[in-house]
Design an enzyme around this catalytic site. Sequence first.
Site, PDB file in Angstrom:
ATOM      1  CB  SER A   1       5.713  -1.495  11.734  1.00 57.04           C
ATOM      2  OG  SER A   1       5.293  -0.158  12.001  1.00 57.04           O
TER       3      SER A   1
ATOM      4  CG  HIS B   1      -5.686   1.991   5.143  1.00 50.28           C
ATOM      5  ND1 HIS B   1      -5.211   2.965   5.984  1.00 50.28           N
ATOM      6  CD2 HIS B   1      -4.696   1.066   5.022  1.00 50.28           C
ATOM      7  CE1 HIS B   1      -3.970   2.648   6.346  1.00 50.28           C
ATOM      8  NE2 HIS B   1      -3.639   1.506   5.774  1.00 50.28           N
TER       9      HIS B   1
ATOM     10  CG  ASN C   1      -1.715   1.261   1.361  1.00 49.48           C
ATOM     11  OD1 ASN C   1      -1.752   2.069   0.433  1.00 49.48           O
ATOM     12  ND2 ASN C   1      -2.360   1.445   2.499  1.00 49.48           N
TER      13      ASN C   1
ATOM     14  CD  GLU D   1      -3.268  -2.313   7.186  1.00 45.16           C
ATOM     15  OE1 GLU D   1      -2.239  -2.655   6.597  1.00 45.16           O
ATOM     16  OE2 GLU D   1      -3.813  -1.210   7.022  1.00 45.16           O
TER      17      GLU D   1
ATOM     18  CE  LYS E   1      -0.031   3.279   4.674  1.00 45.33           C
ATOM     19  NZ  LYS E   1       0.144   3.349   6.106  1.00 45.33           N
TER      20      LYS E   1
ATOM     21  N   GLY F   1       2.903   2.682  10.595  1.00 42.11           N
ATOM     22  CA  GLY F   1       3.840   3.784  10.419  1.00 42.11           C
ATOM     23  C   GLY F   1       4.556   4.178  11.699  1.00 42.11           C
TER      24      GLY F   1
ATOM     25  CD  GLU G   1      -2.655   5.612   6.619  1.00 37.50           C
ATOM     26  OE1 GLU G   1      -2.624   5.627   5.374  1.00 37.50           O
ATOM     27  OE2 GLU G   1      -1.745   5.096   7.315  1.00 37.50           O
TER      28      GLU G   1
HETATM   29  P1  13P Z   1       3.310   0.664   7.526  1.00 37.14           P
HETATM   30  O1  13P Z   1       3.856  -0.633   6.943  1.00 37.14           O
HETATM   31  O2  13P Z   1       4.027   1.870   7.013  1.00 37.14           O
HETATM   32  O3  13P Z   1       3.233   0.583   9.014  1.00 37.14           O
HETATM   33  O4  13P Z   1       1.792   0.797   6.982  1.00 37.14           O
HETATM   34  C1  13P Z   1       0.920  -0.272   7.119  1.00 37.14           C
HETATM   35  C2  13P Z   1      -0.323   0.016   6.371  1.00 37.14           C
HETATM   36  O5  13P Z   1      -1.090   0.899   6.744  1.00 37.14           O
HETATM   37  C3  13P Z   1      -0.585  -0.768   5.157  1.00 37.14           C
HETATM   38  O6  13P Z   1      -1.864  -0.545   4.673  1.00 37.14           O
END
Ligand code: 13P
Length: 256
Positions: free
Chosen positions: A217, A99, A12, A171, A14, A177, A101
């Site tokens: 992560s 997601h 992903n 997640e 983003k 992150g 976010e």
């Molecule tokens: P990170 O791997 O940067 O923690 O992000 C995970 C994520 O949100 C994947 O959709």
Amino acid sequence: MTHDNRPLFAANWKMHKGPVATREFVAEFTSCYEPSEDRRVVVFPPSISVEAFRLAAVDRPDLGVGVQDVHAEAAGAHTGAISASMAVEAGAAWSLAGHSERRREFGDDDRLVSRKVQRVLASGLLPVVCVGETLEERDSGALTEVLERQVAAVLSAVEHKAHGDLTWAYEPVWAIGTGRTASPEDAAEAHAIVRNALAGGAGAALGKGATILYGGSVKPGNIKSLMEAPGVNGVLVGGASLEPGDFAAICKCPLG
Ligand code: 13P
């Protein structure tokens, strides 16, 4: 649709990588990751880069591509949004939905996520439905309740015959992150909760056979222990998927 339950390694990106950076990624990634029959690899670039990915990876049908979000409506006056059918036209085969976010920044609540999943399925895309708890929810003992609610909302909005087309991603919001990865034990516990919720809502066979990814992560250094955790069928990788070498190392994880 026949259910493909090979382990899934997903990226992903983003809000990173426009079409130019996407072409550069594909050139480098395909030089360090060979097609492998025993697993699936799917990249979710920003929607503006989906077609660039598909064209750059035209010789690599083993690499799937998807969008990170679609609008719940089929078309209309929704400035800035993209529809599921446009995503298909650009070459996408998959779409993320729910997601954290999107839930946090754009108000995608359970109801909206469910409507988006319906739209994704109706357009022929395969949804990856993201669920997960915040740190406050975990600390207050609400892990099971939150995951069950998020899973049930989507299952109840989707016809039973399409339940098998859903891929899930657990997640934990506190691990995204942050560099703070869920331990393999945490992941196994949460995946079991999601699987039980699926078995309850969709039937035992679907619960057992569902693909549930872990995200938060994930890195080359922890992929092996996460993939060995019971019930983890793949990963959804954010930050580490932006580096072709790191994502290739993750995708090459030996499977037990
Ligand atoms: P990170 O791997 O940067 O923690 O992000 C995970 C994520 O949100 C994947 O959709």
